[in-house]
Each structure stands twice: as C-alpha cells, then as structure tokens.
Design a protein around this motif. Sequence first.
Motif, PDB file in Angstrom:
ATOM      1  N   ALA A   1      13.860 -16.019 -25.114  1.00  0.00           N
ATOM      2  CA  ALA A   1      12.360 -16.640 -26.317  1.00  0.00           C
ATOM      3  C   ALA A   1      11.410 -16.163 -24.754  1.00  0.00           C
ATOM      4  O   ALA A   1      10.503 -16.033 -24.927  1.00  0.00           O
ATOM      5  CB  ALA A   1      12.269 -17.666 -25.884  1.00  0.00           C
TER       6      ALA A   1
ATOM      7  N   VAL B   1      10.176 -10.565 -25.458  1.00  0.00           N
ATOM      8  CA  VAL B   1      10.010 -10.380 -27.595  1.00  0.00           C
ATOM      9  C   VAL B   1       8.555  -9.718 -27.439  1.00  0.00           C
ATOM     10  O   VAL B   1       9.028  -9.242 -28.737  1.00  0.00           O
ATOM     11  CB  VAL B   1       9.506 -12.315 -27.464  1.00  0.00           C
TER      12      VAL B   1
ATOM     13  N   ASP C   1       9.235 -21.931 -34.135  1.00  0.00           N
ATOM     14  CA  ASP C   1       9.667 -22.393 -33.030  1.00  0.00           C
ATOM     15  C   ASP C   1       9.529 -20.945 -32.539  1.00  0.00           C
ATOM     16  O   ASP C   1       9.072 -19.753 -32.702  1.00  0.00           O
ATOM     17  CB  ASP C   1      11.411 -22.573 -32.868  1.00  0.00           C
ATOM     18  N   PRO C   2      10.001 -20.937 -31.019  1.00  0.00           N
ATOM     19  CA  PRO C   2       9.236 -18.984 -30.381  1.00  0.00           C
ATOM     20  C   PRO C   2       9.754 -17.852 -30.759  1.00  0.00           C
ATOM     21  O   PRO C   2      11.515 -18.517 -31.114  1.00  0.00           O
ATOM     22  CB  PRO C   2       9.697 -19.113 -29.579  1.00  0.00           C
ATOM     23  N   THR C   3       9.740 -17.307 -30.738  1.00  0.00           N
ATOM     24  CA  THR C   3      11.021 -15.735 -31.726  1.00  0.00           C
ATOM     25  C   THR C   3      12.079 -15.342 -29.879  1.00  0.00           C
ATOM     26  O   THR C   3      11.155 -15.576 -28.975  1.00  0.00           O
ATOM     27  CB  THR C   3       9.853 -14.772 -31.647  1.00  0.00           C
ATOM     28  N   ILE C   4      12.769 -15.319 -30.620  1.00  0.00           N
ATOM     29  CA  ILE C   4      14.281 -14.970 -30.115  1.00  0.00           C
ATOM     30  C   ILE C   4      14.656 -13.732 -30.167  1.00  0.00           C
ATOM     31  O   ILE C   4      14.888 -13.038 -31.666  1.00  0.00           O
ATOM     32  CB  ILE C   4      15.275 -16.151 -29.668  1.00  0.00           C
TER      33      ILE C   4
END
Length: 275
Positions: free
Chosen positions: A233, A238, A217-220
């Motif tokens: 996100a 980021v 999953d994308p970094t938050i």
Amino acid sequence: MTHVNVLDPGASPLDYYGFELRRYREAAGLTQRQLGEILNYTGSLVGQIETARKLPTLEFSQRADAALNTGGLLSRLVALVMRSQLPAWFQQVAELEVRAMEIGTFQTHMVHGLLQTEEYVRAVLGVLDETNLDDRTAVRLARQCIFDKEEPPVFWMILSEAALHQEVGGPQVMRNQLAHLLSFESNPRINVQVLPFAAGAHAGLQGSFTVFRFTGDPTIVYTEGYGSGHPTANPDTVKDCSLRYDHLQAAALSLKDSAELIRRVMEDRYGEQLA
C-alpha cells in the motif's frame, strides 16, 4: 494420517469442515456409505473429506447441505477451505480479491487466474509439477466464486496480445480459453482489453501487476515473482502503478476491438482443431 476420532476442528478450515460434516451426518443417523449414496458419491470419498484427507467441492457441499439440512453451512465453509489450501504467500492476495470493490490487472504472458478455464489452469499448474493437480486446480478455480457474490467486484484485465498466441495446453485448450474470454462481452463487471503488438514500448514493460481498490481502505498494488507475492500500500508505488495502468488502458484496444482480435486469433490460430 488423521484419524476421525481425534480430528481437531481448530487445526485448519479443512479439519473444521470435516468435523462439521461428520457431526451433521451422525446427527442424521447415516453411515458414510449411506450419505454417499444420497449424494451420488462414494462412501470412501465422504470418509476422506471427514478426515481432512480430501478437499470438498462446492457441488459436494451443496448436495450435503441439502441432504443434511445444514442451512448452507458447508457451502459457506468451502470457500474458506479452498482459500486455506492456496500457497501461504498467496492467501493474502485471495483475501484481497474477496474484499476488493474493483480489480485492475495487467498481464504480460497469460490470462489472469480469475478468468482461466479448468483446462488452462491444469496446463499452467502442471508445468514441472503434476502432484495433487486435481486439488490444486480446484483451489485456483474456487477463487472465481467472487463473481457470484451479490456485489461482485468490477474486474478489468489488460492482456498483452502475446498471451493470445502463447499456446498453453495445446490448440483446443487455447480455443476454449479465448472463447471463455469472449463470453464476458455482455458483462459490464468483467472487462477484457488487449494491448496489441502495435503498441510498441508501453508502461507495463516491467511486468504484470494488479491494482486492488476498496471501499474505505487504501489501494493495494500486487506484483508476483517465482514462489512469492508482494502486496503493498506504499503511496508512491500505488501512484506509479495507477498511472501506468491508466496509460496501458489508453494504449490498449477498445473492448469491442479487443473482442474482435480475440475472436480472430481464436479462429485463425486455433480454429482448425474443430475439424
């Protein structure tokens, strides 16, 4: 006031917990008082938890699971109950903590909640508002159960040296808090680096922030204000905060030197309180 006979298990995680506790208790043929005696709690407390008027603790849940042969249901539910009691704006962040593979945080003025002691939590949460302080303290501390998972996240905290000197809760509370940070020295999954005063101007001058990384999953990035939180996100944010975090790590003391500084402040500033 919620009445036990009309408790709706779908109303909230706390209501569901109370409903299940009552169902298992009645199936075992026990009164609230009898169950309380078995668990070493009062029957009144059992009743308050069953009617969603009191938060259950992990210890209560574990004892009830054993006594009622629930297969660990209540212990599994208590984490969800605690998370649901967090401020609405913070609940998403608590879920990020649970799912994250790695958490990197920079803190400018106080220890991150995941590494706070109970006394430190009470001092922080009690500023200007002591209502329901016991429950609010328990809810914050419950977030720390992520470190008990089979695969806990790697947690990395860069802490401004100022936070070591900000006397939250008094000298003894601070001594215990710093000792708690030192207790993670041999834990490779929980790391504490101190950004010293000598670092001067640094990449975190705009304030505290946390970076959550996941598997797939994308970094938050998460930042916080008064009574509000801001997870995002957005790729530009980021990228910027990840770069800032790298520079903060480079400017911070090593893990070993950080521990030595924490120990020195603990003894020099707060050590006399043991006399």
